[in-house]
Design a protein around this motif. Sequence first.
Motif, PDB file in Angstrom:
ATOM      1  N   MET A   1       0.839  -1.200   0.000  1.00 45.32           N
ATOM      2  CA  MET A   1       0.000   0.000   0.000  1.00 45.32           C
ATOM      3  C   MET A   1       0.874   1.249   0.000  1.00 45.32           C
ATOM      4  SD  MET A   1      -3.165   1.053   2.505  1.00 45.32           S
ATOM      5  CE  MET A   1      -2.199   1.131   4.002  1.00 45.32           C
ATOM      6  N   ARG A   2       0.397   2.282  -0.711  1.00 36.85           N
ATOM      7  CA  ARG A   2       1.097   3.560  -0.774  1.00 36.85           C
ATOM      8  C   ARG A   2       0.224   4.643  -0.137  1.00 36.85           C
ATOM      9  NH1 ARG A   2       1.555   1.216  -5.591  1.00 36.85           N
ATOM     10  NH2 ARG A   2      -0.093   2.526  -6.481  1.00 36.85           N
ATOM     11  N   VAL A   3       0.808   5.345   0.818  1.00 37.62           N
ATOM     12  CA  VAL A   3       0.107   6.411   1.530  1.00 37.62           C
ATOM     13  C   VAL A   3       0.778   7.745   1.215  1.00 37.62           C
ATOM     14  CG1 VAL A   3      -0.520   7.350   3.793  1.00 37.62           C
ATOM     15  CG2 VAL A   3      -0.574   4.864   3.416  1.00 37.62           C
ATOM     16  N   LEU A   4      -0.024   8.734   0.834  1.00 37.64           N
ATOM     17  CA  LEU A   4       0.474  10.093   0.653  1.00 37.64           C
ATOM     18  C   LEU A   4      -0.106  10.961   1.765  1.00 37.64           C
ATOM     19  CD1 LEU A   4       1.921  12.323  -0.974  1.00 37.64           C
ATOM     20  CD2 LEU A   4      -0.222  12.628  -2.259  1.00 37.64           C
ATOM     21  N   GLN A   5       0.775  11.556   2.564  1.00 41.75           N
ATOM     22  CA  GLN A   5       0.331  12.503   3.571  1.00 41.75           C
ATOM     23  C   GLN A   5       0.579  13.920   3.047  1.00 41.75           C
ATOM     24  OE1 GLN A   5       0.552  11.254   7.857  1.00 41.75           O
ATOM     25  NE2 GLN A   5       2.479  10.357   7.159  1.00 41.75           N
ATOM     26  N   VAL A   6      -0.375  14.819   3.286  1.00 47.06           N
ATOM     27  CA  VAL A   6      -0.303  16.170   2.745  1.00 47.06           C
ATOM     28  C   VAL A   6      -0.280  17.173   3.890  1.00 47.06           C
ATOM     29  CG1 VAL A   6      -1.356  17.876   1.218  1.00 47.06           C
ATOM     30  CG2 VAL A   6      -1.581  15.435   0.705  1.00 47.06           C
ATOM     31  N   ALA A  32       4.547   1.985   2.032  1.00 49.72           N
ATOM     32  CA  ALA A  32       5.294   3.091   1.423  1.00 49.72           C
ATOM     33  C   ALA A  32       4.619   4.409   1.771  1.00 49.72           C
ATOM     34  CB  ALA A  32       5.343   2.913  -0.093  1.00 49.72           C
ATOM     35  N   CYS A  33       5.373   5.327   2.347  1.00 48.32           N
ATOM     36  CA  CYS A  33       4.828   6.617   2.779  1.00 48.32           C
ATOM     37  C   CYS A  33       5.562   7.770   2.106  1.00 48.32           C
ATOM     38  CB  CYS A  33       4.952   6.767   4.298  1.00 48.32           C
ATOM     39  SG  CYS A  33       3.890   5.676   5.229  1.00 48.32           S
ATOM     40  N   HIS A  34       4.809   8.744   1.677  1.00 49.40           N
ATOM     41  CA  HIS A  34       5.380   9.947   1.082  1.00 49.40           C
ATOM     42  C   HIS A  34       4.663  11.157   1.674  1.00 49.40           C
ATOM     43  CE1 HIS A  34       7.424   7.541  -2.024  1.00 49.40           C
ATOM     44  NE2 HIS A  34       6.322   6.814  -2.019  1.00 49.40           N
ATOM     45  N   VAL A  35       5.341  12.300   1.653  1.00 49.95           N
ATOM     46  CA  VAL A  35       4.757  13.551   2.133  1.00 49.95           C
ATOM     47  C   VAL A  35       4.804  14.570   1.005  1.00 49.95           C
ATOM     48  CG1 VAL A  35       4.910  15.436   3.802  1.00 49.95           C
ATOM     49  CG2 VAL A  35       5.453  13.112   4.519  1.00 49.95           C
ATOM     50  N   ALA A  36       3.684  15.263   0.790  1.00 47.36           N
ATOM     51  CA  ALA A  36       3.616  16.361  -0.176  1.00 47.36           C
ATOM     52  C   ALA A  36       3.229  17.635   0.567  1.00 47.36           C
ATOM     53  CB  ALA A  36       2.602  16.058  -1.274  1.00 47.36           C
ATOM     54  N   TYR A  37       3.759  18.761   0.104  1.00 46.34           N
ATOM     55  CA  TYR A  37       3.475  20.053   0.723  1.00 46.34           C
ATOM     56  C   TYR A  37       2.768  20.960  -0.287  1.00 46.34           C
ATOM     57  CZ  TYR A  37       6.963  18.469   4.102  1.00 46.34           C
ATOM     58  OH  TYR A  37       7.668  17.747   5.030  1.00 46.34           O
ATOM     59  N   LEU A  38       1.741  21.664   0.181  1.00 49.34           N
ATOM     60  CA  LEU A  38       1.099  22.650  -0.686  1.00 49.34           C
ATOM     61  C   LEU A  38       2.072  23.776  -1.009  1.00 49.34           C
ATOM     62  CD1 LEU A  38      -2.483  23.076   0.844  1.00 49.34           C
ATOM     63  CD2 LEU A  38      -1.743  21.539  -0.979  1.00 49.34           C
ATOM     64  N   ASP A  39       2.827  24.214   0.007  1.00 49.51           N
ATOM     65  CA  ASP A  39       3.818  25.281  -0.170  1.00 49.51           C
ATOM     66  C   ASP A  39       5.193  24.708   0.137  1.00 49.51           C
ATOM     67  OD1 ASP A  39       1.660  26.968  -0.616  1.00 49.51           O
ATOM     68  OD2 ASP A  39       1.600  27.669   1.458  1.00 49.51           O
ATOM     69  N   GLN A  40       5.893  24.244  -0.880  1.00 51.39           N
ATOM     70  CA  GLN A  40       7.180  23.594  -0.657  1.00 51.39           C
ATOM     71  C   GLN A  40       8.258  24.590  -0.261  1.00 51.39           C
ATOM     72  OE1 GLN A  40       8.224  20.112  -0.876  1.00 51.39           O
ATOM     73  NE2 GLN A  40       9.925  21.102   0.157  1.00 51.39           N
TER      74      GLN A  40
END
Length: 331
Positions: A1-6, A32-40
């Motif tokens: 499973m792939r999880v994207l945290q925002v 699998a975990c990844h993090v995305a940012y609205l304002d990088q």
Amino acid sequence: MRVLQVLLSPRIGGAESAVASLAEVWEGRGIACHVAYLDQDKPGGAFARASGLRAAIRELQPDVIISHSALPNAYSRLVAGAIPVICVLHSAARDFDDPKLKFAERLLQRRTRSVVAVSSAQREEYAALFPMQRVVVIPNGVSSRFTPATEFDARGPIVTIGRVVAQKDPALWSLATRTLCEENEDVLFEWFGPLSQGSLPDADERWHLDAGSRARFRGPIDDVERVLRGASVFFHPARREAHSVALLEAASTALPIVCSDEVARTLPGWLPLSVFASGDASDATRAVREVLRDLASWRRQAVLAASRVTSEFGIESAASSYLAEVDFVQR
């Protein structure tokens, strides 16, 4: 499973700490975990935020998105398409008192599969505005890295950890620490976290940044557990919190805690707390004095409570609760 945290941006805060701890646990379980940012890098406009998040989703192809706080919750549902989104409420502020956020939340209700509140009070506030929405409570968890120091130094600094912003009440901290420094030449206060411009008058800010000050702003840190193990007391001046990760980390490290009465209501009654009236600098000064007057006794109480904090609010339990919610939204 792939999880994207925002998240909104790469900064220091409770939501950011929770995201890092959850990812650590899930990756240990093979997720699998990844993090995305609205304002990088810097705050962007609505189009830049939406297109950047959409690109991250296309690249990562997550099975589920877990967004944290009001703006990430809104943008994630706007661009996620068929991917289920779990919206997590973190803010101690009443986000939906903002008419624009409240309007957006009403529009997005049909795309809302799950809302997680980190406290019961937060759930009640949200449900009062959006009564048809399913909301579950998953308290913030504390990482197993936070443990009591093997040797306690009663001369260690009295620390505060978090962003220096109005909601954390740096003005109260400034007044209380100045008074206590004048009374006691051995006391030392340190606030770790990014300093927001305009949080204090310029003269006060300069005093707390001066190398000779005994109540200093120390800036951001990565090694929070090391700072807590070297401290003697945790002073949390904030007027309001939802369910503070910083306080759980301090409690797990067996630090006596000084906090406002409004914040104390979000914490279990068995934690040893010295409580002051929210926003009252004079009462905060008294509450710190109370702990310093019998620090050894307060430390013994904090050590007894630390194992219970880890047991009831460990990150492993929180991570499992989120995975149960993932199972629900994927049905």
